[in-house]
Scaffold this active site. Structure first.
Site, mmCIF file in Angstrom:
data_model
loop_
_atom_site.group_PDB
_atom_site.id
_atom_site.type_symbol
_atom_site.label_atom_id
_atom_site.label_comp_id
_atom_site.label_asym_id
_atom_site.label_seq_id
_atom_site.Cartn_x
_atom_site.Cartn_y
_atom_site.Cartn_z
ATOM 1 N NE ARG A 85 -3.761 -1.950 2.035
ATOM 2 C CZ ARG A 85 -5.037 -1.932 2.153
ATOM 3 N NH1 ARG A 85 -5.693 -0.591 2.310
ATOM 4 N NH2 ARG A 85 -5.780 -3.002 2.596
ATOM 5 N NE ARG A 124 -16.909 -4.033 2.734
ATOM 6 C CZ ARG A 124 -15.644 -3.713 2.664
ATOM 7 N NH1 ARG A 124 -14.678 -4.319 1.533
ATOM 8 N NH2 ARG A 124 -15.075 -2.845 3.164
HETATM 9 P P1 AP5 Z 1 -8.850 -4.070 3.789
HETATM 10 O O1 AP5 Z 1 -9.642 -5.440 4.169
HETATM 11 O O2 AP5 Z 1 -7.920 -4.586 2.477
HETATM 12 O O3 AP5 Z 1 -9.762 -3.033 3.478
HETATM 13 P P2 AP5 Z 1 -9.833 -1.946 2.592
HETATM 14 O O4 AP5 Z 1 -8.365 -1.407 2.068
HETATM 15 O O5 AP5 Z 1 -10.618 -0.743 3.270
HETATM 16 O O6 AP5 Z 1 -10.473 -2.390 1.106
HETATM 17 P P3 AP5 Z 1 -11.754 -2.883 0.890
HETATM 18 O O7 AP5 Z 1 -12.154 -4.477 1.502
HETATM 19 O O8 AP5 Z 1 -12.895 -1.792 1.557
HETATM 20 O O9 AP5 Z 1 -12.110 -2.845 -0.537
HETATM 21 P P4 AP5 Z 1 -12.146 -3.789 -1.723
HETATM 22 O O10 AP5 Z 1 -11.814 -3.186 -3.031
HETATM 23 O O11 AP5 Z 1 -11.608 -5.374 -1.402
HETATM 24 O O12 AP5 Z 1 -13.717 -3.876 -2.003
HETATM 25 P P5 AP5 Z 1 -14.686 -5.166 -1.871
HETATM 26 O O13 AP5 Z 1 -14.214 -6.332 -2.901
HETATM 27 O O14 AP5 Z 1 -15.083 -5.435 -0.414
HETATM 28 O O15 AP5 Z 1 -7.871 -3.495 4.823
HETATM 29 C C1 AP5 Z 1 -8.743 -3.258 6.194
HETATM 30 C C2 AP5 Z 1 -7.768 -2.712 7.206
HETATM 31 O O16 AP5 Z 1 -6.411 -3.524 7.352
HETATM 32 C C3 AP5 Z 1 -7.116 -1.236 6.663
HETATM 33 O O17 AP5 Z 1 -7.585 -0.483 6.744
HETATM 34 C C4 AP5 Z 1 -5.630 -1.383 7.404
HETATM 35 O O18 AP5 Z 1 -5.996 -0.675 8.890
HETATM 36 C C5 AP5 Z 1 -5.381 -2.940 7.607
HETATM 37 N N1 AP5 Z 1 -4.277 -3.171 6.409
HETATM 38 C C6 AP5 Z 1 -4.582 -4.015 5.502
HETATM 39 N N2 AP5 Z 1 -3.588 -4.218 4.512
HETATM 40 C C7 AP5 Z 1 -2.512 -3.272 5.031
HETATM 41 C C8 AP5 Z 1 -1.535 -2.854 4.703
HETATM 42 N N3 AP5 Z 1 -0.840 -3.296 3.473
HETATM 43 N N4 AP5 Z 1 -0.623 -2.068 5.134
HETATM 44 C C9 AP5 Z 1 -1.282 -1.447 6.149
HETATM 45 N N5 AP5 Z 1 -2.381 -1.772 7.080
HETATM 46 C C10 AP5 Z 1 -3.046 -2.641 6.425
HETATM 47 O O19 AP5 Z 1 -16.136 -4.366 -2.649
HETATM 48 C C11 AP5 Z 1 -16.853 -3.554 -1.615
HETATM 49 C C12 AP5 Z 1 -18.317 -3.493 -2.036
HETATM 50 O O20 AP5 Z 1 -18.596 -3.141 -3.285
HETATM 51 C C13 AP5 Z 1 -18.977 -5.067 -1.710
HETATM 52 O O21 AP5 Z 1 -20.041 -4.903 -1.214
HETATM 53 C C14 AP5 Z 1 -19.073 -5.637 -3.317
HETATM 54 O O22 AP5 Z 1 -19.998 -6.327 -3.321
HETATM 55 C C15 AP5 Z 1 -19.167 -4.296 -4.046
HETATM 56 N N6 AP5 Z 1 -18.751 -4.130 -5.431
HETATM 57 C C16 AP5 Z 1 -17.416 -4.822 -5.998
HETATM 58 N N7 AP5 Z 1 -17.389 -4.729 -6.975
HETATM 59 C C17 AP5 Z 1 -18.408 -4.005 -7.651
HETATM 60 C C18 AP5 Z 1 -18.779 -3.640 -9.047
HETATM 61 N N8 AP5 Z 1 -18.066 -4.003 -9.887
HETATM 62 N N9 AP5 Z 1 -20.008 -3.228 -8.861
HETATM 63 C C19 AP5 Z 1 -20.962 -3.092 -7.897
HETATM 64 N N10 AP5 Z 1 -20.619 -3.315 -6.819
HETATM 65 C C20 AP5 Z 1 -19.408 -3.796 -6.487
#
Ligand code: AP5
Length: 214
Positions: A85, A124
């Protein structure tokens, strides 16, 4: 296949990784899942990372790198979701992969505007039983399914305040990694505003995968 999934929060990294993993057999390595599992265990490390997670801040680089490393040589084929990241993590990943003699095949950047992402994350829901990600409107959780009985819960960090903080950090620290991988000829950008299925098919095509395991 060794693939990094980049993209802002809510772009669909976890959603796509789960689908691509089911279609290709590649292991889904999510540092977010690793963090949440540690928190759930109640360990000292879990307590330490919880405050960062709940605020939507990044866990310190040295901590997350040590949490991610053991998973990298655990499978022939993987999809890395949420790591690296920032540049320090990207360099630490390069060093770890060099030591293991592993090369990255592609870095896939999923792209969508921030306002869409806030709406997506508010809807979500994640299955407590399987960890599978759903959306109340775009990909509704199944009702009364043996395969995924739920319950389907909202993540603690899916508040508007935490989401906006995560997106700010993404633009400042993670987005520049697109150039980092582009300079090495590894970057593929994908329009993630399309349907979940369309995005999956474009990635499979670009990877030259037939997705025959579905
Ligand atoms: P993490 O779990 O990675 O959360 P995030 O970064 O906030 O990412 P998301 O899970 O919110 O996004 P995503 O793109 O995966 O979305 P999703 O597919 O679920 O990290 C959580 C925490 O851990 C961080 O805040 C940090 O504290 C820590 N951490 C993790 N890695 C780290 C690192 N490398 N360094 C430091 N700290 C770290 O999709 C979201 C929603 O949209 C779902 O409901 C889905 O159904 C919907 N959706 C998806 N695609 C579509 C589409 N094409 N059309 C319509 N809806 C859609």
């Amino acid at each position: 296949m060794k693939v990094i999934l980049l993209g802002p929060q809510g772009a669909g990294k976890g959603t796509q990784a789960q689908r691509l993993s089911a279609r290709t057999g590649a292991k889904h390595i999510s540092t977010g899942d690793i963090v949440r599992t540690e928190i759930k265990s109640g360990s000292d490390l879990g307590q330490k990372v919880q405050e960062y997670n709940d605020r939507g801040d990044l866990v310190p680089d040295e901590v997350i790198v040590e949490m991610a490393k053991p998973h990298l040589d655990d499978a022939d084929s993987w999809l890395l979701d949420g790591f690296p990241r920032n540049e320090a993590q990207a360099k630490a990943l390069d060093d770890a992969l060099n030591d293991l003699g592993i090369e990255i095949d592609k870095a896939i950047a999923l792209e969508a505007p921030d306002d869409d992402l806030v709406t997506r994350l508010s809807g979500r829901r994640t299955s407590d039983a399987t960890g599978k990600v759903y959306h109340v409107e775009h990909d509704p959780p199944p009702e009364g399914s043996d395969e995924d009985p739920g319950p389907f819960v909202q993540r603690k960090d899916d508040t508007e305040e935490s989401i906006r903080n995560r997106l700010k950090i993404y633009h400042e620290q993670t987005e520049p990694l697109k150039d980092y991988y582009d300079e090495r000829g590894l970057l593929l950008t994908v329009d993630a505003t399309r349907s979940i299925d369309e995005v999956t098919e474009e990635i499979l095509d670009a990877l030259g995968e037939t997705g025959g395991r579905a």
